[in-house]
Design an enzyme around this catalytic site. Sequence first.
Site, PDB file in Angstrom:
ATOM      1  N   ASP A  14      54.875  32.643  -1.370  1.00 62.85           N
ATOM      2  CA  ASP A  14      54.306  31.921  -0.242  1.00 62.85           C
ATOM      3  C   ASP A  14      54.384  32.841   0.983  1.00 62.85           C
ATOM      4  OD1 ASP A  14      53.353  29.645   1.270  1.00 62.85           O
ATOM      5  OD2 ASP A  14      55.403  29.366   1.971  1.00 62.85           O
TER       6      ASP A  14
ATOM      7  N   ASP B 164      54.007  31.547   4.964  1.00 62.29           N
ATOM      8  CA  ASP B 164      54.693  30.893   6.077  1.00 62.29           C
ATOM      9  C   ASP B 164      56.070  30.425   5.636  1.00 62.29           C
ATOM     10  OD1 ASP B 164      52.599  30.822   8.194  1.00 62.29           O
ATOM     11  OD2 ASP B 164      51.509  29.664   6.699  1.00 62.29           O
TER      12      ASP B 164
ATOM     13  N   ASP C  68      59.340  28.284   0.344  1.00 57.34           N
ATOM     14  CA  ASP C  68      60.320  27.593   1.190  1.00 57.34           C
ATOM     15  C   ASP C  68      60.137  26.086   1.181  1.00 57.34           C
ATOM     16  OD1 ASP C  68      57.820  27.928   2.694  1.00 57.34           O
ATOM     17  OD2 ASP C  68      58.927  27.050   4.373  1.00 57.34           O
TER      18      ASP C  68
END
Length: 344
Positions: free
Chosen positions: A31, A33, A229
Amino acid sequence: MSPTKQKQVTRALTPSMADSLISSFDAVLSDLDGVVYAGPHAIPGAVESLQRLESVGVGLGYVTNNASRTPAQVAAHLRELGAPAEDHQVVSSSQAAGELLASMLPAGSHVLITGSAALAHEIELVGLKPVRSAAEAPVAVVQGFNPEIGWKDLAEAAYVVAGGATWFATNTDMSIPQARGIAPGNGTLVAAVAAATGKAPLVAGKPEAPLFHAAAKRLNAERPLVVGDRLDTDILGGNRAGFATAAVLTGVDTTSTILAARTDERPDYLLADLEGLYVPYPAITDDGGTFRCGAASASVVDGTVTVIGHEDDLDAWRAACAAWWAAVPDAAEATAPQVEWRTH
């Protein structure tokens, strides 16, 4: 858990001390961000960790739900930060949305864009006609994140959706990590249209599995590790794809929310950050209901997780997760236990 994934996890949970976690995998699907950067700035240690992958023979792909920029723009930003990134390594939810719309709509169909120019470009690439107004008779609406979206844009989308057009969303992330903190994500904008129309969109990006399968296919990866996250997008999507998953603590989710995760959103690995890829992952053992990880241990009695260890020790949280998830193997909803911390 699929047999393929079970084999991956079994191998990776018990490496020798000479082996890093990443040695069990042939690619990382990362990922962006909250993993690589927060806002315009790189997360400390992330770029260096990504650069090291090539030296250990591991492929790298980026899987992002952010539809505000084209894959080429994302790759350019990553290169500016010093991270390795070719355009083809970025797989975005806007690309997934384009493919989904093209599979459901006739070529040349008018599609209302509630999002960025990058999203409009992806829609145009698949042979559809991006429009910005209900007056142009759109048969569908596609909604993606754009920090410039205002009330008028959401209202236009609501008018078209309420009128019967098919509604698509690139993603429904409720928040997005920024340099100043956690900000509202595309999901909040989608929720506004949903509240106004009483309808729900078809979702193209994470946590749906095809986005991860597409990224793995580009890399010819058979044993990818999905790193993210967010439990509700990265980890859920990676699990649905049948891949091993690792949650990092540099973005949205925390040790507490990961402990409470519902079954489908539980990661195989818990890492502080991307640097955790390069150290051996500690074995977690079950000693008659007491789960041990490093110097820490955890057990569950009457819904309370008792942890012997320190709250700032990641091994203690790994032991706590193992104990709680074994006690509650089938959790349809996030369930937070009481946690009691002891030093001995």
